[in-house]
Design a protein around this motif. Sequence first.
Motif, PDB file in Angstrom:
ATOM      1  N   LEU A 118       1.665   9.120   4.187  1.00 15.83           N
ATOM      2  CA  LEU A 118       1.528   7.719   3.799  1.00 15.83           C
ATOM      3  C   LEU A 118       0.738   6.931   4.844  1.00 15.83           C
ATOM      4  CD1 LEU A 118       5.131   7.168   2.442  1.00 15.83           C
ATOM      5  CD2 LEU A 118       3.020   7.040   1.091  1.00 15.83           C
ATOM      6  N   ALA A 119       0.922   7.267   6.113  1.00 20.40           N
ATOM      7  CA  ALA A 119       0.174   6.595   7.186  1.00 20.40           C
ATOM      8  C   ALA A 119      -1.321   6.845   7.029  1.00 20.40           C
ATOM      9  CB  ALA A 119       0.669   7.076   8.548  1.00 20.40           C
ATOM     10  N   ARG A 120      -1.695   8.092   6.790  1.00 24.36           N
ATOM     11  CA  ARG A 120      -3.125   8.412   6.601  1.00 24.36           C
ATOM     12  C   ARG A 120      -3.683   7.685   5.387  1.00 24.36           C
ATOM     13  NH1 ARG A 120      -1.173  13.251   8.510  1.00 24.36           N
ATOM     14  NH2 ARG A 120      -0.790  14.127   6.463  1.00 24.36           N
ATOM     15  N   ALA A 121      -2.939   7.679   4.294  1.00 21.69           N
ATOM     16  CA  ALA A 121      -3.401   7.033   3.066  1.00 21.69           C
ATOM     17  C   ALA A 121      -3.452   5.512   3.216  1.00 21.69           C
ATOM     18  CB  ALA A 121      -2.486   7.410   1.896  1.00 21.69           C
ATOM     19  N   GLY A 122      -2.618   4.952   4.106  1.00 24.98           N
ATOM     20  CA  GLY A 122      -2.551   3.502   4.277  1.00 24.98           C
ATOM     21  C   GLY A 122      -3.326   2.980   5.468  1.00 24.98           C
ATOM     22  N   PHE A 123      -4.038   3.870   6.166  1.00 28.43           N
ATOM     23  CA  PHE A 123      -4.885   3.476   7.302  1.00 28.43           C
ATOM     24  C   PHE A 123      -4.091   2.816   8.421  1.00 28.43           C
ATOM     25  CE2 PHE A 123      -7.339   3.027   3.330  1.00 28.43           C
ATOM     26  CZ  PHE A 123      -8.205   4.098   3.501  1.00 28.43           C
ATOM     27  N   VAL A 178       0.839  -1.206   0.000  1.00 27.25           N
ATOM     28  CA  VAL A 178       0.000   0.000   0.000  1.00 27.25           C
ATOM     29  C   VAL A 178       0.873   1.254   0.000  1.00 27.25           C
ATOM     30  CG1 VAL A 178      -1.696   1.316   1.343  1.00 27.25           C
ATOM     31  CG2 VAL A 178      -1.995  -1.146   1.033  1.00 27.25           C
ATOM     32  N   CYS A 179       1.950   1.226   0.766  1.00 28.36           N
ATOM     33  CA  CYS A 179       2.880   2.354   0.803  1.00 28.36           C
ATOM     34  C   CYS A 179       3.483   2.598  -0.579  1.00 28.36           C
ATOM     35  CB  CYS A 179       3.971   2.091   1.835  1.00 28.36           C
ATOM     36  SG  CYS A 179       5.261   3.367   1.906  1.00 28.36           S
ATOM     37  N   LEU A 180       3.992   1.541  -1.213  1.00 25.85           N
ATOM     38  CA  LEU A 180       4.586   1.682  -2.539  1.00 25.85           C
ATOM     39  C   LEU A 180       3.559   2.183  -3.555  1.00 25.85           C
ATOM     40  CD1 LEU A 180       6.755  -1.584  -2.666  1.00 25.85           C
ATOM     41  CD2 LEU A 180       7.573   0.760  -2.299  1.00 25.85           C
ATOM     42  N   GLN A 181       2.350   1.647  -3.472  1.00 26.19           N
ATOM     43  CA  GLN A 181       1.289   2.050  -4.396  1.00 26.19           C
ATOM     44  C   GLN A 181       0.951   3.541  -4.216  1.00 26.19           C
ATOM     45  OE1 GLN A 181      -0.039   1.497  -7.313  1.00 26.19           O
ATOM     46  NE2 GLN A 181      -0.924  -0.478  -6.792  1.00 26.19           N
ATOM     47  N   ASN A 182       0.873   3.988  -2.970  1.00 20.65           N
ATOM     48  CA  ASN A 182       0.590   5.402  -2.714  1.00 20.65           C
ATOM     49  C   ASN A 182       1.715   6.298  -3.213  1.00 20.65           C
ATOM     50  OD1 ASN A 182      -2.032   5.782  -1.449  1.00 20.65           O
ATOM     51  ND2 ASN A 182      -1.251   4.457   0.160  1.00 20.65           N
ATOM     52  N   LEU A 183       2.959   5.820  -3.113  1.00 17.31           N
ATOM     53  CA  LEU A 183       4.080   6.612  -3.624  1.00 17.31           C
ATOM     54  C   LEU A 183       4.069   6.672  -5.149  1.00 17.31           C
ATOM     55  CD1 LEU A 183       6.940   5.555  -1.222  1.00 17.31           C
ATOM     56  CD2 LEU A 183       5.898   7.824  -1.442  1.00 17.31           C
ATOM     57  N   ARG A 184       3.594   5.622  -5.788  1.00 22.90           N
ATOM     58  CA  ARG A 184       3.478   5.652  -7.251  1.00 22.90           C
ATOM     59  C   ARG A 184       2.448   6.707  -7.658  1.00 22.90           C
ATOM     60  NH1 ARG A 184       1.703   0.342 -10.244  1.00 22.90           N
ATOM     61  NH2 ARG A 184       3.911  -0.095 -10.527  1.00 22.90           N
ATOM     62  N   LEU A 185       1.357   6.768  -6.918  1.00 23.67           N
ATOM     63  CA  LEU A 185       0.282   7.702  -7.257  1.00 23.67           C
ATOM     64  C   LEU A 185       0.634   9.146  -6.897  1.00 23.67           C
ATOM     65  CD1 LEU A 185      -2.768   5.568  -6.052  1.00 23.67           C
ATOM     66  CD2 LEU A 185      -2.014   5.966  -8.407  1.00 23.67           C
ATOM     67  N   MET A 235       3.858   3.276  10.002  1.00 31.19           N
ATOM     68  CA  MET A 235       4.351   3.663   8.681  1.00 31.19           C
ATOM     69  C   MET A 235       5.833   3.994   8.722  1.00 31.19           C
ATOM     70  SD  MET A 235       3.894   3.794   5.506  1.00 31.19           S
ATOM     71  CE  MET A 235       2.142   3.459   5.419  1.00 31.19           C
ATOM     72  N   HIS A 236       6.294   4.574   9.814  1.00 28.27           N
ATOM     73  CA  HIS A 236       7.729   4.853   9.936  1.00 28.27           C
ATOM     74  C   HIS A 236       8.518   3.549   9.801  1.00 28.27           C
ATOM     75  CE1 HIS A 236      11.480   6.689  11.162  1.00 28.27           C
ATOM     76  NE2 HIS A 236      11.620   5.715  12.047  1.00 28.27           N
ATOM     77  N   SER A 237       8.034   2.485  10.455  1.00 28.35           N
ATOM     78  CA  SER A 237       8.691   1.174  10.359  1.00 28.35           C
ATOM     79  C   SER A 237       8.622   0.624   8.936  1.00 28.35           C
ATOM     80  CB  SER A 237       8.038   0.174  11.316  1.00 28.35           C
ATOM     81  OG  SER A 237       8.235   0.572  12.640  1.00 28.35           O
ATOM     82  N   VAL A 238       7.473   0.802   8.292  1.00 27.16           N
ATOM     83  CA  VAL A 238       7.311   0.329   6.914  1.00 27.16           C
ATOM     84  C   VAL A 238       8.302   1.043   5.996  1.00 27.16           C
ATOM     85  CG1 VAL A 238       5.737   0.368   4.915  1.00 27.16           C
ATOM     86  CG2 VAL A 238       4.903  -0.407   7.148  1.00 27.16           C
TER      87      VAL A 238
END
Length: 147
Positions: A58-63, A42-49, A69-72
């Motif tokens: 990214l945390a908000r977008a990835g729920f 989800v993180c990678l997908q949000n960065l593509r978009l 998200m920091h760990s991700v």
Amino acid sequence: MVSAPGDLGRRIGYVLKRAQASLHSRMDARLRPLGLTVPQYVCLQNLRLRPGQTSAELARAGFVTAQSMHSVVTGLQTRGLVTRPASAPSGRRLPVELTDEGEGLLGEADGQVREIERSMLGALGAPGAEQLLDGLGALVRVLDDKG
């Protein structure tokens, strides 16, 4: 009707949660061989978009929480799938970007996830799939309405 105790199989919240849990499980099984978790995908997908988002965005977008998200992001950065500057170019903002390697792995992962989505929506047929997507969009709008 979804098999559930009592009338839960006809309760929208329960059925949505069951569908989400089943989707998450199926995605996890398909992404694991690629070395990815669902939150990483989800993180990678949000960065593509939207390239250049911060971990908080990214945390908000990835729920997920900002800490999660920091760990991700740190894990993805260690693997060379994303980059993030050591210090903020301006202010406190640390934009995260996909690397070429991250883009390549995301392409592979996205193919796996789209296959799952095709299978799910295929069970409904094209008109049913459109109706479901429209209906879910309407639910989101109603639930997000602050008025």
